[in-house]
Design a protein around this motif. Structure first.
Motif, short mmCIF file in Angstrom:
data_model
loop_
_atom_site.label_atom_id
_atom_site.label_comp_id
_atom_site.label_asym_id
_atom_site.label_seq_id
_atom_site.Cartn_x
_atom_site.Cartn_y
_atom_site.Cartn_z
N UNK A 190 0.84 -1.18 0.07
CA UNK A 190 -0.23 0.04 -0.07
C UNK A 190 0.85 1.35 -0.09
N UNK A 191 2.08 1.22 0.70
CA UNK A 191 2.95 2.59 0.82
C UNK A 191 3.18 2.80 -0.69
N UNK A 192 3.69 1.85 -1.45
CA UNK A 192 4.23 2.05 -2.84
C UNK A 192 3.03 2.69 -3.61
N UNK A 193 2.02 1.94 -3.33
CA UNK A 193 0.86 2.53 -4.11
C UNK A 193 0.25 3.99 -3.97
N UNK A 194 0.41 4.40 -2.72
CA UNK A 194 0.16 5.86 -2.32
C UNK A 194 1.42 6.90 -2.81
N UNK A 195 2.58 6.29 -2.84
CA UNK A 195 3.84 6.71 -3.35
C UNK A 195 3.68 7.38 -4.70
N UNK A 196 3.26 6.28 -5.45
CA UNK A 196 3.14 6.34 -6.88
C UNK A 196 2.18 7.35 -7.39
N UNK A 197 0.86 7.41 -6.42
CA UNK A 197 0.08 8.33 -6.99
C UNK A 197 0.32 9.81 -6.49
N UNK A 198 0.96 9.77 -5.47
CA UNK A 198 1.07 11.26 -4.85
C UNK A 198 2.35 11.83 -5.50
N UNK A 199 3.35 11.08 -5.74
CA UNK A 199 4.51 11.56 -6.58
C UNK A 199 3.92 12.17 -7.96
N UNK A 200 2.92 11.25 -8.35
CA UNK A 200 2.44 11.52 -9.99
C UNK A 200 1.70 12.76 -10.23
N UNK A 201 0.79 12.93 -8.76
CA UNK A 201 -0.06 14.03 -8.86
C UNK A 201 0.97 15.25 -8.68
N UNK A 213 -5.98 11.07 -10.86
CA UNK A 213 -4.86 10.56 -9.89
C UNK A 213 -5.47 10.73 -8.47
N UNK A 214 -6.40 11.98 -8.26
CA UNK A 214 -6.97 12.17 -7.00
C UNK A 214 -8.09 11.19 -6.71
N UNK A 388 -1.84 17.72 3.05
CA UNK A 388 -1.37 16.46 2.94
C UNK A 388 -0.76 16.12 1.58
N UNK A 389 -1.22 16.84 0.41
CA UNK A 389 -0.75 16.28 -0.71
C UNK A 389 0.35 17.23 -1.46
N UNK A 390 0.56 18.54 -0.97
CA UNK A 390 1.29 19.41 -1.89
C UNK A 390 2.80 19.12 -1.06
N UNK A 391 3.75 18.73 -1.81
CA UNK A 391 4.77 18.36 -1.16
C UNK A 391 5.73 19.71 -0.88
N UNK A 392 6.36 19.75 0.27
CA UNK A 392 7.01 21.05 0.92
C UNK A 392 8.35 20.38 1.24
#
Length: 504
Positions: A190-201, A213-214, A388-392
Protein backbone atom coordinates in the motif's frame (compact mmCIF):
# COMPACT_ATOMS: atom_id res chain seq x y z
CA UNK A 1 -30.87 -9.14 -22.05
CA UNK A 2 -30.57 -5.68 -20.46
CA UNK A 3 -27.54 -6.84 -18.48
CA UNK A 4 -25.83 -8.05 -21.64
CA UNK A 5 -26.60 -4.79 -23.48
CA UNK A 6 -25.02 -2.72 -20.75
CA UNK A 7 -21.95 -4.94 -20.52
CA UNK A 8 -21.51 -4.78 -24.29
CA UNK A 9 -21.86 -1.02 -24.36
CA UNK A 10 -19.35 -0.53 -21.54
CA UNK A 11 -16.74 -2.82 -22.97
CA UNK A 12 -17.31 -1.27 -26.37
CA UNK A 13 -16.52 2.12 -24.86
CA UNK A 14 -13.39 0.72 -23.21
CA UNK A 15 -12.09 -0.70 -26.48
CA UNK A 16 -12.98 2.53 -28.29
CA UNK A 17 -10.74 4.43 -25.86
CA UNK A 18 -7.80 2.16 -26.66
CA UNK A 19 -8.37 2.70 -30.39
CA UNK A 20 -8.58 6.48 -29.98
CA UNK A 21 -12.25 6.77 -31.01
CA UNK A 22 -13.68 7.65 -27.58
CA UNK A 23 -15.62 10.86 -27.14
CA UNK A 24 -13.38 11.47 -24.12
CA UNK A 25 -10.23 13.49 -24.76
CA UNK A 26 -8.22 11.18 -22.46
CA UNK A 27 -6.83 8.11 -24.18
CA UNK A 28 -6.76 4.72 -22.47
CA UNK A 29 -8.36 5.58 -19.12
CA UNK A 30 -8.35 2.60 -16.81
CA UNK A 31 -10.78 -0.15 -17.69
CA UNK A 32 -13.36 -0.32 -14.87
CA UNK A 33 -12.66 -2.93 -12.21
CA UNK A 34 -15.70 -4.99 -13.03
CA UNK A 35 -18.46 -4.60 -15.62
CA UNK A 36 -21.43 -3.45 -13.58
CA UNK A 37 -25.13 -3.47 -14.38
CA UNK A 38 -26.59 -1.44 -11.56
CA UNK A 39 -25.69 1.86 -9.95
CA UNK A 40 -25.35 1.52 -6.18
CA UNK A 41 -26.73 4.41 -4.17
CA UNK A 42 -24.33 4.27 -1.26
CA UNK A 43 -26.23 5.49 1.78
CA UNK A 44 -27.43 3.55 4.77
CA UNK A 45 -30.96 3.28 6.07
CA UNK A 46 -31.53 5.34 9.20
CA UNK A 47 -32.14 2.25 11.31
CA UNK A 48 -29.80 -0.26 9.72
CA UNK A 49 -26.63 -0.38 7.66
CA UNK A 50 -28.14 -1.60 4.38
CA UNK A 51 -27.03 0.32 1.33
CA UNK A 52 -29.48 1.36 -1.34
CA UNK A 53 -29.23 -0.61 -4.53
CA UNK A 54 -31.23 1.03 -7.28
CA UNK A 55 -31.40 -0.08 -10.88
CA UNK A 56 -31.25 3.14 -12.84
CA UNK A 57 -33.50 3.56 -15.83
CA UNK A 58 -31.16 3.86 -18.74
CA UNK A 59 -31.73 5.07 -22.25
CA UNK A 60 -31.31 2.10 -24.53
CA UNK A 61 -28.68 2.75 -27.13
CA UNK A 62 -28.57 0.90 -30.40
CA UNK A 63 -25.45 -1.19 -30.76
CA UNK A 64 -23.82 -0.83 -34.13
CA UNK A 65 -23.11 -3.98 -36.03
CA UNK A 66 -19.34 -3.43 -36.23
CA UNK A 67 -16.57 -5.95 -35.69
CA UNK A 68 -15.78 -4.35 -32.32
CA UNK A 69 -19.43 -4.75 -31.27
CA UNK A 70 -19.43 -8.36 -32.39
CA UNK A 71 -16.28 -8.98 -30.38
CA UNK A 72 -17.87 -7.41 -27.31
CA UNK A 73 -21.13 -9.36 -27.65
CA UNK A 74 -19.33 -12.65 -28.14
CA UNK A 75 -17.06 -11.92 -25.14
CA UNK A 76 -20.10 -11.23 -22.93
CA UNK A 77 -21.58 -14.55 -24.12
CA UNK A 78 -18.20 -16.28 -23.60
CA UNK A 79 -18.42 -17.58 -27.18
CA UNK A 80 -14.80 -18.04 -28.26
CA UNK A 81 -15.66 -19.10 -31.83
CA UNK A 82 -17.61 -15.91 -32.46
CA UNK A 83 -14.86 -13.90 -30.79
CA UNK A 84 -12.33 -15.32 -33.23
CA UNK A 85 -14.49 -14.45 -36.24
CA UNK A 86 -15.05 -10.91 -34.97
CA UNK A 87 -11.34 -10.49 -34.31
CA UNK A 88 -10.41 -11.62 -37.82
CA UNK A 89 -12.94 -9.16 -39.28
CA UNK A 90 -11.50 -6.42 -37.10
CA UNK A 91 -7.96 -7.11 -38.29
CA UNK A 92 -9.10 -7.03 -41.93
CA UNK A 93 -10.56 -3.56 -41.37
CA UNK A 94 -7.26 -1.96 -40.30
CA UNK A 95 -4.11 -1.45 -42.33
CA UNK A 96 -1.77 0.17 -39.81
CA UNK A 97 0.44 -2.44 -38.15
CA UNK A 98 0.35 -0.75 -34.74
CA UNK A 99 -3.46 -0.93 -34.75
CA UNK A 100 -3.28 -4.65 -35.52
CA UNK A 101 -0.94 -5.14 -32.54
CA UNK A 102 -3.31 -3.26 -30.23
CA UNK A 103 -6.25 -5.32 -31.49
CA UNK A 104 -4.32 -8.52 -30.79
CA UNK A 105 -3.63 -7.33 -27.24
CA UNK A 106 -7.33 -6.57 -26.73
CA UNK A 107 -8.47 -9.91 -28.20
CA UNK A 108 -6.12 -12.11 -26.18
CA UNK A 109 -6.67 -10.09 -23.00
CA UNK A 110 -10.42 -10.70 -23.34
CA UNK A 111 -9.80 -14.39 -23.89
CA UNK A 112 -7.59 -14.46 -20.80
CA UNK A 113 -10.33 -12.84 -18.71
CA UNK A 114 -12.74 -15.69 -19.58
CA UNK A 115 -10.27 -18.46 -18.78
CA UNK A 116 -8.11 -18.91 -21.89
CA UNK A 117 -4.36 -19.29 -21.32
CA UNK A 118 -3.00 -16.39 -23.38
CA UNK A 119 0.43 -16.27 -21.77
CA UNK A 120 2.39 -17.24 -24.92
CA UNK A 121 0.27 -14.89 -27.01
CA UNK A 122 1.15 -12.05 -24.65
CA UNK A 123 4.85 -12.81 -25.08
CA UNK A 124 4.49 -12.77 -28.87
CA UNK A 125 2.53 -9.49 -28.81
CA UNK A 126 5.13 -7.91 -26.53
CA UNK A 127 7.88 -8.79 -29.01
CA UNK A 128 5.85 -7.30 -31.88
CA UNK A 129 5.24 -4.10 -29.93
CA UNK A 130 8.90 -3.58 -28.98
CA UNK A 131 10.16 -0.30 -30.41
CA UNK A 132 6.72 0.85 -31.64
CA UNK A 133 4.69 3.83 -30.46
CA UNK A 134 2.03 1.49 -29.04
CA UNK A 135 4.32 -0.43 -26.70
CA UNK A 136 3.07 1.38 -23.58
CA UNK A 137 -0.59 0.88 -24.56
CA UNK A 138 -0.06 -2.82 -25.28
CA UNK A 139 1.76 -3.40 -21.99
CA UNK A 140 -1.10 -1.65 -20.17
CA UNK A 141 -3.72 -3.84 -21.88
CA UNK A 142 -1.87 -7.03 -20.95
CA UNK A 143 -1.25 -5.79 -17.40
CA UNK A 144 -4.95 -5.01 -17.06
CA UNK A 145 -5.87 -8.57 -18.04
CA UNK A 146 -3.65 -9.94 -15.27
CA UNK A 147 -4.99 -7.36 -12.84
CA UNK A 148 -8.62 -8.30 -13.58
CA UNK A 149 -7.80 -11.93 -12.81
CA UNK A 150 -6.00 -10.96 -9.56
CA UNK A 151 -2.52 -11.83 -10.82
CA UNK A 152 -1.19 -8.60 -9.39
CA UNK A 153 2.52 -9.42 -9.31
CA UNK A 154 2.54 -10.17 -13.05
CA UNK A 155 0.41 -7.10 -13.71
CA UNK A 156 3.00 -4.97 -11.92
CA UNK A 157 5.77 -6.29 -14.20
CA UNK A 158 3.84 -5.36 -17.36
CA UNK A 159 2.79 -1.96 -16.03
CA UNK A 160 6.44 -1.20 -15.20
CA UNK A 161 7.48 -2.22 -18.72
CA UNK A 162 4.86 0.11 -20.17
CA UNK A 163 5.96 2.97 -17.95
CA UNK A 164 9.51 2.76 -19.27
CA UNK A 165 8.30 3.63 -22.76
CA UNK A 166 9.18 7.33 -23.15
CA UNK A 167 6.92 7.76 -26.19
CA UNK A 168 3.74 7.42 -24.13
CA UNK A 169 1.34 10.33 -24.01
CA UNK A 170 0.54 11.98 -20.67
CA UNK A 171 -2.82 10.21 -20.58
CA UNK A 172 -1.32 6.78 -21.26
CA UNK A 173 1.39 7.27 -18.63
CA UNK A 174 -1.30 8.37 -16.18
CA UNK A 175 -3.37 5.25 -16.86
CA UNK A 176 -0.30 3.04 -16.41
CA UNK A 177 0.67 4.72 -13.13
CA UNK A 178 -2.87 4.28 -11.78
CA UNK A 179 -2.92 0.64 -12.86
CA UNK A 180 0.49 0.07 -11.30
CA UNK A 181 -0.63 1.71 -8.07
CA UNK A 182 -3.79 -0.39 -7.96
CA UNK A 183 -1.91 -3.66 -8.47
CA UNK A 184 0.60 -2.69 -5.78
CA UNK A 185 -2.24 -1.83 -3.41
CA UNK A 186 -4.08 -5.08 -4.06
CA UNK A 187 -0.88 -7.10 -3.64
CA UNK A 188 -0.40 -5.56 -0.18
CA UNK A 189 2.21 -2.93 -1.00
CA UNK A 190 0.00 0.00 0.00
CA UNK A 191 2.79 2.46 0.78
CA UNK A 192 4.21 2.09 -2.72
CA UNK A 193 0.73 2.54 -4.20
CA UNK A 194 0.24 5.82 -2.35
CA UNK A 195 3.78 6.97 -3.17
CA UNK A 196 3.24 6.38 -6.88
CA UNK A 197 -0.01 8.34 -6.98
CA UNK A 198 1.09 11.26 -4.80
CA UNK A 199 4.39 11.56 -6.69
CA UNK A 200 2.56 11.56 -10.03
CA UNK A 201 0.03 14.06 -8.69
CA UNK A 202 2.82 16.46 -7.79
CA UNK A 203 4.68 16.01 -11.08
CA UNK A 204 1.95 17.18 -13.46
CA UNK A 205 0.01 20.38 -14.03
CA UNK A 206 -2.46 18.62 -16.34
CA UNK A 207 -5.78 19.13 -14.55
CA UNK A 208 -7.45 16.09 -16.11
CA UNK A 209 -4.63 13.85 -14.96
CA UNK A 210 -4.56 15.42 -11.49
CA UNK A 211 -8.29 14.73 -11.27
CA UNK A 212 -7.79 11.08 -12.20
CA UNK A 213 -4.93 10.64 -9.70
CA UNK A 214 -7.06 12.12 -6.92
CA UNK A 215 -9.97 9.84 -7.83
CA UNK A 216 -7.64 6.82 -7.63
CA UNK A 217 -6.24 8.00 -4.30
CA UNK A 218 -9.79 8.36 -2.95
CA UNK A 219 -10.65 4.86 -4.16
CA UNK A 220 -7.62 3.35 -2.40
CA UNK A 221 -8.18 5.32 0.80
CA UNK A 222 -11.76 4.02 0.74
CA UNK A 223 -10.57 0.43 0.44
CA UNK A 224 -8.08 1.17 3.23
CA UNK A 225 -10.91 2.50 5.41
CA UNK A 226 -9.12 5.84 5.73
CA UNK A 227 -12.07 8.21 5.56
CA UNK A 228 -10.19 11.42 6.36
CA UNK A 229 -7.69 10.97 3.53
CA UNK A 230 -10.42 9.78 1.15
CA UNK A 231 -12.32 12.99 1.86
CA UNK A 232 -9.19 15.07 1.33
CA UNK A 233 -8.57 13.47 -2.09
CA UNK A 234 -12.20 13.94 -3.15
CA UNK A 235 -12.26 17.57 -2.02
CA UNK A 236 -9.09 18.27 -4.02
CA UNK A 237 -10.74 16.62 -7.04
CA UNK A 238 -13.73 18.94 -6.61
CA UNK A 239 -11.42 21.93 -6.80
CA UNK A 240 -10.75 20.81 -10.38
CA UNK A 241 -14.31 19.76 -11.28
CA UNK A 242 -16.68 21.38 -8.76
CA UNK A 243 -19.82 20.03 -10.46
CA UNK A 244 -18.79 16.42 -10.97
CA UNK A 245 -21.86 14.58 -9.67
CA UNK A 246 -20.08 11.29 -8.98
CA UNK A 247 -17.37 12.95 -6.89
CA UNK A 248 -19.91 15.13 -5.07
CA UNK A 249 -21.95 12.01 -4.26
CA UNK A 250 -18.88 10.06 -3.10
CA UNK A 251 -17.59 12.83 -0.84
CA UNK A 252 -21.09 13.35 0.61
CA UNK A 253 -21.28 9.66 1.45
CA UNK A 254 -17.77 9.71 2.94
CA UNK A 255 -18.68 12.71 5.12
CA UNK A 256 -21.80 10.85 6.25
CA UNK A 257 -19.72 7.80 7.15
CA UNK A 258 -17.31 10.09 9.01
CA UNK A 259 -20.19 11.47 11.14
CA UNK A 260 -19.90 14.91 9.49
CA UNK A 261 -23.59 15.36 8.75
CA UNK A 262 -23.27 19.09 7.97
CA UNK A 263 -20.87 18.42 5.11
CA UNK A 264 -22.90 15.44 3.89
CA UNK A 265 -25.90 17.77 3.72
CA UNK A 266 -23.91 20.43 1.83
CA UNK A 267 -22.68 18.02 -0.84
CA UNK A 268 -25.91 16.05 -1.28
CA UNK A 269 -27.67 19.38 -1.82
CA UNK A 270 -25.08 20.21 -4.48
CA UNK A 271 -25.85 16.94 -6.28
CA UNK A 272 -29.59 17.62 -6.16
CA UNK A 273 -29.08 21.21 -7.34
CA UNK A 274 -27.30 19.86 -10.42
CA UNK A 275 -29.65 16.90 -10.92
CA UNK A 276 -33.01 17.32 -9.12
CA UNK A 277 -33.97 13.75 -10.11
CA UNK A 278 -30.93 12.04 -8.56
CA UNK A 279 -32.90 9.62 -6.43
CA UNK A 280 -29.90 8.26 -4.54
CA UNK A 281 -28.84 11.75 -3.46
CA UNK A 282 -32.43 12.64 -2.53
CA UNK A 283 -32.70 9.58 -0.30
CA UNK A 284 -29.32 10.24 1.29
CA UNK A 285 -30.20 13.90 1.72
CA UNK A 286 -33.13 12.67 3.79
CA UNK A 287 -30.74 10.69 5.97
CA UNK A 288 -28.53 13.78 6.43
CA UNK A 289 -31.54 15.91 7.37
CA UNK A 290 -32.60 13.25 9.87
CA UNK A 291 -29.21 13.19 11.56
CA UNK A 292 -29.42 16.97 11.92
CA UNK A 293 -32.94 16.73 13.36
CA UNK A 294 -34.43 18.63 10.39
CA UNK A 295 -37.46 16.38 10.25
CA UNK A 296 -39.69 18.21 7.78
CA UNK A 297 -36.90 18.49 5.22
CA UNK A 298 -36.06 14.84 5.84
CA UNK A 299 -39.58 13.76 4.97
CA UNK A 300 -39.69 15.93 1.85
CA UNK A 301 -36.47 14.34 0.55
CA UNK A 302 -37.70 10.83 1.23
CA UNK A 303 -41.01 11.59 -0.44
CA UNK A 304 -39.34 13.00 -3.55
CA UNK A 305 -36.95 10.06 -3.74
CA UNK A 306 -39.87 7.67 -3.35
CA UNK A 307 -41.72 9.44 -6.16
CA UNK A 308 -38.69 8.60 -8.28
CA UNK A 309 -39.03 4.92 -7.26
CA UNK A 310 -36.22 4.77 -4.71
CA UNK A 311 -37.37 1.82 -2.60
CA UNK A 312 -34.94 2.55 0.23
CA UNK A 313 -36.51 5.99 0.52
CA UNK A 314 -39.87 4.26 0.78
CA UNK A 315 -38.55 2.16 3.66
CA UNK A 316 -37.09 5.22 5.38
CA UNK A 317 -40.33 7.12 4.88
CA UNK A 318 -42.35 4.24 6.32
CA UNK A 319 -40.19 4.34 9.45
CA UNK A 320 -40.78 8.06 9.76
CA UNK A 321 -44.55 7.61 9.40
CA UNK A 322 -44.43 5.11 12.25
CA UNK A 323 -42.24 7.25 14.50
CA UNK A 324 -43.41 10.82 13.81
CA UNK A 325 -45.63 13.18 11.84
CA UNK A 326 -45.18 14.18 8.21
CA UNK A 327 -45.40 17.91 7.41
CA UNK A 328 -47.27 17.59 4.12
CA UNK A 329 -49.81 15.22 5.57
CA UNK A 330 -50.13 17.30 8.74
CA UNK A 331 -50.66 20.51 6.78
CA UNK A 332 -53.20 18.91 4.47
CA UNK A 333 -55.27 17.57 7.37
CA UNK A 334 -55.11 20.80 9.34
CA UNK A 335 -55.97 23.04 6.38
CA UNK A 336 -58.82 20.75 5.41
CA UNK A 337 -60.12 20.91 8.95
CA UNK A 338 -59.73 24.70 9.06
CA UNK A 339 -61.67 25.18 5.83
CA UNK A 340 -64.70 23.24 6.99
CA UNK A 341 -67.99 25.09 6.62
CA UNK A 342 -71.16 24.74 8.59
CA UNK A 343 -69.20 23.53 11.63
CA UNK A 344 -67.31 25.32 14.37
CA UNK A 345 -63.59 24.78 13.92
CA UNK A 346 -61.81 24.00 17.16
CA UNK A 347 -59.37 26.68 18.26
CA UNK A 348 -56.57 24.10 18.52
CA UNK A 349 -56.66 23.68 14.75
CA UNK A 350 -55.55 27.29 14.27
CA UNK A 351 -52.94 26.97 17.00
CA UNK A 352 -51.58 23.85 15.36
CA UNK A 353 -51.24 25.66 12.02
CA UNK A 354 -49.31 28.48 13.74
CA UNK A 355 -47.04 25.91 15.46
CA UNK A 356 -46.46 24.20 12.12
CA UNK A 357 -45.41 27.48 10.47
CA UNK A 358 -43.07 28.30 13.35
CA UNK A 359 -41.43 24.88 13.14
CA UNK A 360 -40.93 25.24 9.37
CA UNK A 361 -39.30 28.66 9.95
CA UNK A 362 -37.09 27.23 12.72
CA UNK A 363 -35.88 24.42 10.46
CA UNK A 364 -35.13 26.84 7.63
CA UNK A 365 -33.02 28.99 9.94
CA UNK A 366 -31.33 25.92 11.42
CA UNK A 367 -30.51 24.61 7.95
CA UNK A 368 -28.83 27.89 7.01
CA UNK A 369 -26.82 27.76 10.23
CA UNK A 370 -25.71 24.19 9.51
CA UNK A 371 -24.75 25.08 5.94
CA UNK A 372 -22.67 28.01 7.21
CA UNK A 373 -20.91 25.69 9.66
CA UNK A 374 -20.37 23.23 6.81
CA UNK A 375 -18.69 25.90 4.69
CA UNK A 376 -16.26 26.61 7.55
CA UNK A 377 -15.58 22.90 8.02
CA UNK A 378 -15.04 22.49 4.31
CA UNK A 379 -12.41 25.25 4.32
CA UNK A 380 -10.57 23.31 7.05
CA UNK A 381 -10.87 20.14 4.96
CA UNK A 382 -9.52 21.81 1.83
CA UNK A 383 -6.54 23.31 3.65
CA UNK A 384 -5.96 19.91 5.24
CA UNK A 385 -5.91 18.34 1.77
CA UNK A 386 -3.35 20.84 0.51
CA UNK A 387 -1.16 20.16 3.54
CA UNK A 388 -1.33 16.41 2.87
CA UNK A 389 -0.77 16.33 -0.88
CA UNK A 390 1.36 19.36 -1.71
CA UNK A 391 4.98 18.42 -1.09
CA UNK A 392 7.11 20.89 0.87
CA UNK A 393 10.76 20.84 1.79
CA UNK A 394 11.46 24.38 2.91
CA UNK A 395 10.98 23.87 6.63
CA UNK A 396 12.14 21.19 9.06
CA UNK A 397 9.69 19.92 11.73
CA UNK A 398 12.08 21.14 14.43
CA UNK A 399 10.94 24.69 13.74
CA UNK A 400 7.74 23.85 15.62
CA UNK A 401 9.52 23.22 18.93
CA UNK A 402 8.59 25.73 21.60
CA UNK A 403 5.75 27.46 23.40
CA UNK A 404 2.29 27.79 21.87
CA UNK A 405 -1.15 28.96 23.02
CA UNK A 406 -4.27 26.92 22.33
CA UNK A 407 -7.42 28.88 21.42
CA UNK A 408 -5.86 32.00 22.94
CA UNK A 409 -6.40 30.44 26.39
CA UNK A 410 -4.15 27.59 27.40
CA UNK A 411 -0.39 27.46 27.30
CA UNK A 412 0.95 24.50 25.38
CA UNK A 413 4.27 23.13 24.26
CA UNK A 414 5.46 21.31 21.16
CA UNK A 415 8.27 18.77 21.27
CA UNK A 416 9.85 16.66 18.49
CA UNK A 417 11.16 13.25 19.51
CA UNK A 418 12.57 11.01 16.78
CA UNK A 419 10.30 12.57 14.13
CA UNK A 420 7.27 12.25 16.45
CA UNK A 421 5.51 15.51 17.27
CA UNK A 422 4.04 15.95 20.78
CA UNK A 423 1.68 18.80 21.66
CA UNK A 424 0.81 19.06 25.36
CA UNK A 425 -1.30 21.44 27.48
CA UNK A 426 -3.15 21.62 30.79
CA UNK A 427 -6.76 22.63 31.36
CA UNK A 428 -7.33 21.27 34.88
CA UNK A 429 -6.34 17.89 33.45
CA UNK A 430 -3.29 17.23 31.32
CA UNK A 431 -3.75 16.53 27.62
CA UNK A 432 -1.50 15.75 24.71
CA UNK A 433 -1.52 15.03 20.98
CA UNK A 434 1.15 12.70 19.64
CA UNK A 435 1.89 11.43 16.15
CA UNK A 436 3.52 11.95 12.79
CA UNK A 437 4.12 15.03 10.63
CA UNK A 438 4.25 14.66 6.85
CA UNK A 439 4.75 17.80 4.76
CA UNK A 440 2.42 20.17 6.65
CA UNK A 441 -0.04 17.38 7.57
CA UNK A 442 -0.39 16.09 11.13
CA UNK A 443 -1.77 12.63 11.99
CA UNK A 444 -2.14 12.38 15.76
CA UNK A 445 -3.56 10.43 18.69
CA UNK A 446 -5.41 12.32 21.41
CA UNK A 447 -4.61 11.53 25.07
CA UNK A 448 -6.04 12.62 28.41
CA UNK A 449 -4.39 12.07 31.78
CA UNK A 450 -6.21 9.64 34.05
CA UNK A 451 -6.24 10.43 37.78
CA UNK A 452 -6.99 8.40 40.88
CA UNK A 453 -8.63 11.48 42.45
CA UNK A 454 -9.93 13.59 39.55
CA UNK A 455 -11.57 16.14 41.83
CA UNK A 456 -8.18 17.38 43.01
CA UNK A 457 -6.17 16.24 39.96
CA UNK A 458 -3.60 14.22 41.90
CA UNK A 459 -2.07 10.75 41.63
CA UNK A 460 -1.62 10.53 37.89
CA UNK A 461 -2.30 7.06 36.50
CA UNK A 462 -1.03 7.76 32.99
CA UNK A 463 -2.40 9.00 29.68
CA UNK A 464 -5.44 7.29 28.17
CA UNK A 465 -6.11 7.34 24.43
CA UNK A 466 -9.33 9.30 23.93
CA UNK A 467 -9.45 9.50 20.15
CA UNK A 468 -7.62 10.61 17.04
CA UNK A 469 -6.78 14.00 15.57
CA UNK A 470 -5.68 15.45 12.26
CA UNK A 471 -4.45 18.90 11.42
CA UNK A 472 -2.25 21.11 9.33
CA UNK A 473 0.39 23.76 9.73
CA UNK A 474 -1.18 26.82 8.16
CA UNK A 475 1.81 28.98 8.88
CA UNK A 476 4.78 28.08 10.97
CA UNK A 477 3.23 30.27 13.64
CA UNK A 478 -0.27 28.76 13.37
CA UNK A 479 -1.56 25.18 13.56
CA UNK A 480 -5.15 24.01 13.06
CA UNK A 481 -6.21 20.73 14.71
CA UNK A 482 -9.43 18.69 14.62
CA UNK A 483 -9.93 16.12 17.37
CA UNK A 484 -12.40 13.28 17.01
CA UNK A 485 -13.50 12.17 20.48
CA UNK A 486 -15.94 9.31 19.86
CA UNK A 487 -18.39 10.88 17.35
CA UNK A 488 -17.71 14.48 18.39
CA UNK A 489 -15.49 16.77 16.30
CA UNK A 490 -13.73 19.65 18.05
CA UNK A 491 -11.53 22.26 16.34
CA UNK A 492 -8.54 23.97 17.98
CA UNK A 493 -6.14 26.68 16.90
CA UNK A 494 -2.56 26.83 18.20
CA UNK A 495 -0.62 30.09 17.92
CA UNK A 496 3.08 30.39 18.61
CA UNK A 497 3.92 32.44 21.69
CA UNK A 498 6.18 35.33 20.72
CA UNK A 499 9.32 35.51 22.79
CA UNK A 500 9.63 38.69 24.83
CA UNK A 501 12.66 40.74 23.89
CA UNK A 502 15.21 41.62 26.56
CA UNK A 503 14.87 45.39 27.13
CA UNK A 504 17.97 45.70 29.26
Amino acid sequence: MEKNKEEMQRLNDEIAKVNGTSRDKTLLREIKEELQTNQVDKEDNEDNEHKSEIIEDKVEEEVENSSIDKLVRSWVDKDKDRMKIAFEELQNEVTISSDKIKNEAIYYSLLYRIGEDSTRNFETIENKAQGTEVFGVVMSIIANAYQKTHNYDIAILYYEKGLKNHENSTAINGAIVRGLAHSNFMSGNKKEAYRLLISALNSTNNLEERFEYLKKLAEQYNMDNNLDSEISALEKALEIKPNDINILFDVAYAYSENKQANLALLHYKSVVNIDPTHKGALNNLGVAYGRLKLNFSKIKSYKRAFELDNTLAASNLAQVYIAAGFEGEARSILEEANSQKDVQVHELVGQALVTLQEEVKRETEEEQKKLKEAQDERMFQRKLASAEFELTSDKEPSILIGKWRMDAKYESEIEIRENIVIISWTNFRKYKLEGEINNRYLSLNYYEMDYAYPSIAQDEKGFKNKGIAIGYIEEYSKIQIRIKDQDKLVYYEFLRVKEEKDNK
